[in-house]
Scaffold this active site. Structure first.
Site, mmCIF file in Angstrom:
data_model
loop_
_atom_site.group_PDB
_atom_site.id
_atom_site.type_symbol
_atom_site.label_atom_id
_atom_site.label_comp_id
_atom_site.label_asym_id
_atom_site.label_seq_id
_atom_site.Cartn_x
_atom_site.Cartn_y
_atom_site.Cartn_z
ATOM 1 N N ASP A 195 -2.978 -0.387 5.974
ATOM 2 C CA ASP A 195 -2.433 -0.846 4.703
ATOM 3 C C ASP A 195 -1.172 -1.658 5.007
ATOM 4 O O ASP A 195 -0.828 -1.858 6.171
ATOM 5 C CB ASP A 195 -2.135 0.335 3.763
ATOM 6 C CG ASP A 195 -2.329 -0.062 2.290
ATOM 7 O OD1 ASP A 195 -1.626 -0.991 1.833
ATOM 8 O OD2 ASP A 195 -3.184 0.524 1.615
ATOM 9 N N HIS A 261 -3.607 -5.834 1.073
ATOM 10 C CA HIS A 261 -3.084 -4.637 1.754
ATOM 11 C C HIS A 261 -3.084 -4.847 3.272
ATOM 12 O O HIS A 261 -3.369 -3.921 4.032
ATOM 13 C CB HIS A 261 -3.898 -3.403 1.375
ATOM 14 C CG HIS A 261 -3.625 -2.925 -0.036
ATOM 15 N ND1 HIS A 261 -2.447 -2.297 -0.390
ATOM 16 C CD2 HIS A 261 -4.363 -3.000 -1.165
ATOM 17 C CE1 HIS A 261 -2.484 -1.996 -1.681
ATOM 18 N NE2 HIS A 261 -3.618 -2.425 -2.189
ATOM 19 N N GLU A 324 -7.015 -4.951 -4.844
ATOM 20 C CA GLU A 324 -5.668 -5.432 -5.174
ATOM 21 C C GLU A 324 -5.194 -6.603 -4.295
ATOM 22 O O GLU A 324 -4.051 -6.646 -3.877
ATOM 23 C CB GLU A 324 -4.652 -4.278 -5.059
ATOM 24 C CG GLU A 324 -4.950 -3.131 -5.994
ATOM 25 C CD GLU A 324 -3.948 -1.995 -5.886
ATOM 26 O OE1 GLU A 324 -3.614 -1.430 -6.947
ATOM 27 O OE2 GLU A 324 -3.493 -1.673 -4.771
HETATM 28 C C1 TNX Z 1 -4.154 1.842 -6.090
HETATM 29 S S1 TNX Z 1 -6.995 2.434 -5.454
HETATM 30 C C2 TNX Z 1 -4.518 1.540 -4.778
HETATM 31 C C3 TNX Z 1 -3.767 2.138 -3.662
HETATM 32 C C4 TNX Z 1 -2.646 3.001 -4.142
HETATM 33 C C5 TNX Z 1 -3.059 3.801 -5.345
HETATM 34 C C6 TNX Z 1 -1.993 4.733 -5.837
HETATM 35 C C7 TNX Z 1 -6.842 1.309 -4.631
HETATM 36 C C8 TNX Z 1 -8.131 0.882 -4.174
HETATM 37 N N1 TNX Z 1 -5.616 0.814 -4.409
HETATM 38 O O1 TNX Z 1 -3.293 1.122 -2.830
HETATM 39 O O2 TNX Z 1 -2.251 3.823 -3.099
HETATM 40 O O3 TNX Z 1 -3.413 2.930 -6.385
HETATM 41 O O4 TNX Z 1 -2.468 5.641 -6.776
#
Ligand code: TNX
Length: 769
Positions: A195, A261, A324
């Site tokens: 990440d 990420h 994301e």
């Molecule tokens: C969203 S869920 C994210 C993570 C975070 C999380 C915190 C997802 C696929 N991405 O990067 O850790 O929310 O709740």
């Protein structure tokens, strides 16, 4: 004589009641098997009992060893695995179809576990280990009731995700998780290995991924850099873990998160980033802008990494993230734009799809399957790819209806970083509370999936995202006991769901987990206190009425008022307690066997206590705003202090404060690092007008947002210079007479750059008459 006769009669009655009880008492099984038929009698398992396995059957021998290991730790009995026949025995039976299916039969002569597959034998062993460890008679023989169990899972993917990227955990920790997953028949461990904040997978060809990418330097609370933190797993360590997990029926799904990420990757190899700059490994949670470059040489770079990953992780699935990824960097890069034109792609979403396709095809050519978060659906998806649905269930419904396999892992229910209670002693996490009951209620087969597509639902998974989980203790606290609910919703038939029965069956599993050294949250069973009516009325009447309850509603609540720890003989709670302010209530819930279900919790009823509220009792203003419960710094290892905060608007309210009775207050404030990547959501952060350089804490009677713009200002305190002030401080002030009771709104007006502030506690002082 007569006395003796009645004693005899009483004893007989007791014995028969106990026998009847043994036959009908709920079996201590989690998850509940597909079918259980109770019989008459029992078979007693004593220390030294032999467990037989067919000669030369390595799988059966492994199951017998696992049975012995669990029974030793959880029940204190030593079982002796032997080759050949024994009263407790494992047998192969081709008639028990399904790799994970098994039959377990107990009668007066012995115990027989039958399965066709290794994993079936293993699950039979885990069920028997649970049947042997129902009670507290550690080390004593145990009578296993006669029964016939025929069992097989409802879903094939019963998953748990661990996030050592955000906070690195030692490899030993993962071994413990694997043991306890197997104990409740969870079979998929998803490791979020990379990440923005860390790269945890050793890649021999690209050593900088871990030399640089595995370490970050978080800001200390003073703003200056703190010591570096991090770590990574060597391939040898992970191979060891994979083998250990496989022997326990657990497949490991590794995740390399891309194209978003990916900041740790870009920090290590900026040539695979987009704009040529070299960022530091991130210490900002949330969404950061650094993306993988989709250029050919970066695709090859990832393929090289995948080669090493596949050599370590032999399972079918490789998770490539996809979540994301804000596309700003691709939008700004002439090179990426040219590549898109060359490929005839119109949007950055299509570019992401194209990239995922490259890797999907690469993995497919090696006999593997790509799985990714539901965003990978957005620009179209290769047929072989599977989807892990986290943004609710829509992704899963769409993907399954399009013929892709899906795993249900929706936020917030199956996000184990969601707090499990609103208790003030809960460690940090997301404030969207997901209780044990919420997880138990979750149905992994969403409505909206066409019946002929239901087979595409592989199962369910919970994710323990670890932004706020620093220590193994904290990770275990979010997993246990909710993992038992996850196990039951993914293994047991839907018709067997019964929360009350589950709670009874859960207690022995909690005892087993504790004996295995796991931290198990008691949040669902701890007593919570609610003042009936307003605190102001209680103070005026000098009489406070307090209701006691546990979240799960299990057991009998017992309490003391003299400061002693409540035992199974303490007063049973029947109705709200009406008290003269002063005493401290100490209470705990007790199960039918007289064992406490949770540590006793205290509630002070002194007048001063009735006028004090802490972070977990404040409400967000505006109410319902996104909330986090955060520690003082990102590396804080203690559970407390923790602060409830809304990072978009640093406003919090003391609800229904007894202002009419108060002449002053103390507010305890914490300064917190604002270390969040908000990407496009940055526009949602509310800046309030600040008069002094670092902003102020403004107290108003009522909240401007909900109660109208003009609220009387009660006090204003300039915030101290963050460079020199300590990170916790307090303000005291006086209140005028004649105020009405109501919310006190506490608004920080500090600039929206780093840091931000939260109120830890507010204490009102009582006006003397
Ligand atoms: C969203 S869920 C994210 C993570 C975070 C999380 C915190 C997802 C696929 N991405 O990067 O850790 O929310 O709740």
């Amino acid at each position: 004589m007569i006395r003796n006769a009645s004693l005899l009669l009483a004893t007989t009655l007791l014995v028969s009641a106990a026998t009847a009880g043994a036959q009908t008492a709920p079996l201590p099984l989690v998850p509940m098997p597909q079918s259980v038929t109770r019989g008459a009698g029992s078979f007693t398992v004593s220390d030294g009992a032999h467990v037989g396995t067919p000669a030369g059957d390595a799988g059966a021998a492994a199951a017998a060893r696992l049975l012995a290991a669990h029974v030793k730790t959880e029940r204190g009995l030593t079982l002796a695995p032997v080759q050949g026949d024994a009263p407790i025995r494992f047998v192969r039976d081709a008639g028990v179809t399904g790799e994970e299916a098994y039959r377990l039969d107990v009668d007066g002569r012995g115990i027989r576990i039958a399965a066709s597959g290794d994993r079936g034998l293993l699950y039979g062993a885990m069920t028997l280990a649970q049947l042997i460890s129902p009670d507290r008679a550690f080390g004593k023989p145990t009578a296993v009731p006669a029964l016939a169990i025929a069992d097989a899972p409802r879903f094939a993917w019963r998953g748990l995700m661990i996030d050592p990227a955000r906070h690195f955990q030692p490899i030993e920790f993962l071994y413990g998780i694997v043991d306890q997953m197997a104990a409740v028949k969870l079979n998929t461990l998803h490791l979020h290995l990379t990440d923005d904040q860390g790269w945890r997978f050793e890649v021999k060809r690209y050593p900088k991924l871990t030399e640089i990418g595995a370490w970050r330097t978080p800001p200390s609370s003073g703003g200056a850099p703190g010591p570096r933190v991090g770590g990574f797993y060597t391939q040898a360590q992970l191979r060891g873990l994979v083998a250990y997990a496989a022997a326990r029926g657990v497949a490991i799904v590794p995740e390399i998160d891309l194209p978003g990420h990916a900041q740790a990757l870009v920090a290590a190899y900026p040539e695979h980033g987009v704009l040529g700059d070299r960022p530091a490994v991130s210490h900002d949670w949330g969404v950061n802008p650094y993306l993988l470059n989709p250029q050919a040489k970066s695709v090859r770079f990832i393929e090289d990494i995948l080669d090493e990953l596949m050599a370590v992780f032999p399972g079918t699935y490789i998770h490539l993230g996809g979540d994301e990824a804000v596309k700003d960097q691709w939008e700004r890069s002439p090179q990426v734009q040219a590549q898109m034109r060359g490929l005839g792609l119109k949007t950055e979403m299509q570019m992401q799809s194209w990239l995922i396709d490259q890797f999907g095809a690469y993995l497919a050519a090696k006999g593997r399957r790509l799985i990714g978060w539901d965003e990978i659906l957005e620009g179209g998806l290769p047929a072989s790819a599977s989807v892990m649905s986290w943004r609710g269930e829509k992704g899963a419904v769409d993907a399954a209806n399009q013929g892709h396999d899906v795993v249900l892992s929706p936020a917030p229910t199956l996000y184990f970083d969601s707090l499990q209670s609103d208790r003030g002693d809960e460690p940090p996490g997301r404030l969207s509370i997901q209780t044990l009951a919420d997880v138990y209620k979750y149905e992994p087969m969403p409505a909206g999936i066409a019946p002929d597509k239901a087979r595409h639902v592989l199962g369910a998974q919970a994710n323990s995202w670890s932004e706020y989980l620093v220590t193994p203790y904290q990770v275990q606290h979010v997993i246990f006991p909710r993992a038992a609910a996850l196990a039951e919703i993914s293994w047991s038939p839907k018709a067997a769901r019964d929360f009350t029965g589950f709670l009874d069956r859960l207690q022995p599993q909690i005892a087993r987990w504790r004996r295995s050294g796991m931290e198990v949250a008691d949040s669902a069973f701890a007593v919570g206190y609610t003042i009936q009516g307003s605190a102001a009325d209680a103070l005026r009447a000098n009489r406070v009425t307090v209701a006691l309850a546990t979240q799960a509603g299990a057991g009998t609540i017992r309490y003391t008022l003299d400061g002693s720890v409540p035992t199974a003989r303490a007063h049973a709670y029947a109705a709200p307690l009406s008290l003269t302010p002063g005493a401290t209530i100490r209470a705990a819930a007790f199960g039918p066997d007289g064992a406490a279900l949770a540590t006793a919790r205290d509630f002070a009823t002194s007048r001063a206590a009735l006028m004090t509220r802490d972070a977990s009792q404040f409400t967000a203003c505006p109410r319902g705003a996104l909330g986090l419960r955060v520690p003082l710094s990102s590396e804080a290892t203690a559970n407390a202090p923790a602060f409830n905060a809304n990072i978009f608007d640093t406003c919090t309210a003391y609800p229904a404060a007894p202002l009419s009775l108060s002449d002053g207050f103390t507010v305890e404030v914490a300064r917190l690092p604002r270390h969040y990547g908000l990407a496009h959501d940055i526009t949602k952060v509310r800046q309030h007008y600040n008069v002094t350089p670092y902003g102020e804490l403004v107290l108003t009677a009522g909240c401007p947002v909900t109660d109208g713009p003009k609220r009387p200002v009660l006090a204003t305190f300039p915030l101290p210079d963050p460079a020199s002030a300590p990170n916790r401080f307090r303000f005291t002030g006086t209140l005028p007479a004649g105020l009405a009771d109501g919310d006190i709104c506490m608004q920080f007006t500090s600039p929206t750059s780093d840091p931000f502030y939260a109120v830890e506690r507010m204490q009102l002082t009582e006006r003397r008459k």
